[in-house]
Design a protein around this motif. Structure first.
Motif, mmCIF file in Angstrom:
data_model
loop_
_atom_site.group_PDB
_atom_site.id
_atom_site.type_symbol
_atom_site.label_atom_id
_atom_site.label_comp_id
_atom_site.label_asym_id
_atom_site.label_seq_id
_atom_site.Cartn_x
_atom_site.Cartn_y
_atom_site.Cartn_z
ATOM 1 N N TRP A 89 0.801 -1.224 0.000
ATOM 2 C CA TRP A 89 0.000 0.000 0.000
ATOM 3 C C TRP A 89 0.833 1.272 0.000
ATOM 4 O O TRP A 89 0.279 2.365 -0.198
ATOM 5 N N ALA A 116 0.495 2.950 -3.521
ATOM 6 C CA ALA A 116 -0.834 3.535 -3.720
ATOM 7 C C ALA A 116 -0.971 4.836 -2.941
ATOM 8 O O ALA A 116 -1.575 5.808 -3.413
ATOM 9 N N SER A 175 -6.825 0.226 2.650
ATOM 10 C CA SER A 175 -7.540 0.749 1.484
ATOM 11 C C SER A 175 -8.434 1.915 1.889
ATOM 12 O O SER A 175 -8.461 2.961 1.219
#
Length: 488
Positions: free
Chosen positions: A332, A335, A370
């Motif tokens: 992550w 991202a 997320s």
């Protein structure tokens, strides 16, 4: 990131208690149930009263033996003993059989009659007392009146009718003898006797009201508990039906969705030849993207229903959580940076072993990271940290995103729950990412259920504008359990 302001613990605890007390006070109670419970209390006390009654009877008979007519004294003692045994038998009959609520008045009247006759028999004993002028007679009279008063207070106050029926005929003859002790009425003794009788009545009335209120409260609590159990069972049945329906529908939806995704992918990639209009290929890509998103929702619903029903079995093993946490951070970090966020990972290498399902923990971390990336604006921060704790290992995911109110933070952890007002799902989400994230609130609930099914705990703290912090506590390995080197 600053945490949500703490609310006073006392207020948070007092409100449920106050609400429960108000609910108990408002719970309807049949007055006949109160009367039935009151009379049942009378008959349950008969046993100790019988023992006390026989004890006083024996003592009084021995004290008067030889000072009064033996025949009449024996006859009086026999009648009182027989009546006492008869009342005991009535009490055993009452306690040995079920009773309708409408029978309470009849049983109360029977007890009052029994106590009135017993009071008359005890009052008639004044005829054996002889001359009350002697000190021994006065002492015996005072003792007997105190004993009868105590017996009435202890045994008869559940029914004021039974109390009055016993105490008046039992004490009135002795009171009259004391008032006329010297032949002429004594106003001083009469005042003391009147005060004594008034005090007994006030005490009996106060105790009667207290018993009645206590019985009513107990019945209200019982009715409230029964109603709560019925509502709980009804809610559990509804939840089970919902889980069965969603599980069935999730399975049914997967097949057509896979077909939609497959065909749209074929069209978008033009595997069977060129598409006449380029717009059609773009539309096919959108169909594929939306189909995959919808399939993710269906998988989420299926996962939720399995977790709630206990159908999903986790493969719990003792392993080092650090590699799993570092792997999630590596996944992550790109991202987050692409979204203009700073990503911080603080995972020490010497964490204690925990007993977890690696796939489930990876899914939990993916959900929480997320959300943290998605709901944090550019320039914000996302952090993943871990530390040993007395309960195992505490993992924390924090962000500086949009945040939620305490009510929203609680609701978002409930599967399929809705949050009124401003939509949490779009608040603070980038405009180019917003349209693809309108699913029901399943992800946080899935993360919570997975964490709890592993034996851990899940805590979410958030405030509007101050971001969100989620703390996971992973359970430690059982004492004496070997720690596999490869995590299997």
């Amino acid at each position: 990131m600053s945490s949500a302001p703490d609310t006073p613990r006392a207020g948070a605890q007092d409100d449920p208690l106050r609400a429960a007390a108000q609910a108990a006070d408002q719970e309807p109670v049949d007055p006949r149930e109160i009367d039935s419970a009151m009379i049942a209390g009378l008959y349950r006390r008969t046993g100790p009263l019988i023992v006390a009654n026989f004890g006083a009877l024996v003592l009084l008979t021995l004290a008067l033996w030889g000072k009064a007519d033996t025949l009449w004294l024996g006859l009086w003692a026999g009648v009182l003993a027989s009546w006492t045994l008869l009342r005991y038998g009535l009490a055993r009959l009452f306690l040995s059989r079920p009773r309708a609520l409408d029978e309470s008045r009849r049983w109360t009247l029977a007890f009052a009659v029994g106590s009135t006759v017993a009071g008359c028999l005890w009052g008639s004993s004044v005829g054996f007392a002889g001359d009350l002028a002697t000190d021994s007679s006065k002492l015996m009279t005072a003792f007997l009146m105190a004993a009868l008063s105590a017996a009435a207070i202890a045994g008869y106050t559940n029914s004021l009718l039974a109390f009055a029926g016993f105490i008046f005929p039992a004490l009135a003859p002795y009171a009259a003898r004391l008032v006329y002790l010297d032949g002429d009425p004594s106003l001083t003794i009469a005042a003391f006797v009147g005060f004594w009788g008034l005090l007994l009545w006030v005490m009996a009335k106060h105790l009667n009201h207290g018993f009645r209120d206590s019985v009513a409260l107990g019945l209200r609590n019982r009715n409230l508990a029964e109603r709560w159990r019925r509502e709980r069972d009804r809610a559990a049945a509804a939840s089970a039906a919902k889980s069965r329906f969603l599980g069935h529908m999730s399975h049914e939806l997967r097949t057509p969705l896979n077909a939609v995704i497959g065909y749209s992918e074929v069209i978008a990639q033009q595997l069977l030849g060129p598409v006449g209009n380029a717009k059609y290929a773009d539309y096919a890509e959108e169909v594929e993207s939306s189909g995959r998103h919808l399939l993710g929702m269906v998988d989420g619903m299926l996962d939720i229903t399995e977790l709630e029903a206990g159908g999903r079995k986790l493969d719990l093993r003792v392993q080092d959580p650090a590699p799993l946490l570092l792997d999630a951070a590596d996944r992550w970090d790109p991202a987050a940076r692409q979204a203009g966020l700073s990503f911080e990972a603080g995972v020490p290498e010497n964490l204690p072993a925990v007993r977890i399902d690696a796939d489930a923990l990876a899914q939990v971390l993916a959900i929480l990271l997320s959300n943290a990336v998605r709901f944090t604006r550019a320039g914000g921060r996302v952090a993943l940290s871990a530390a040993a704790s007395p309960s195992g290992v505490t993992v924390e995911i924090a962000d500086t995103g949009a945040g939620m109110t305490p009510a929203e933070a609680a609701t978002v952890q409930v599967p399929f729950a809705q949050i009124d007002g401003e939509d949490y799902l779009t608040r603070g989400v980038r405009s180019d990412d917003r349209a693809r994230h309108t699913s029901p609130r399943l992800n946080v609930a899935r993360a919570r259920l997975l964490t709890e099914q592993m034996g851990g705990s899940f805590a979410l703290d958030s405030a509007p504008g101050d971001g969100t912090r989620v703390a996971l506590t992973l359970p430690p390995a059982a004492p004496g359990t070997a720690e596999p080197a490869d995590g299997t």
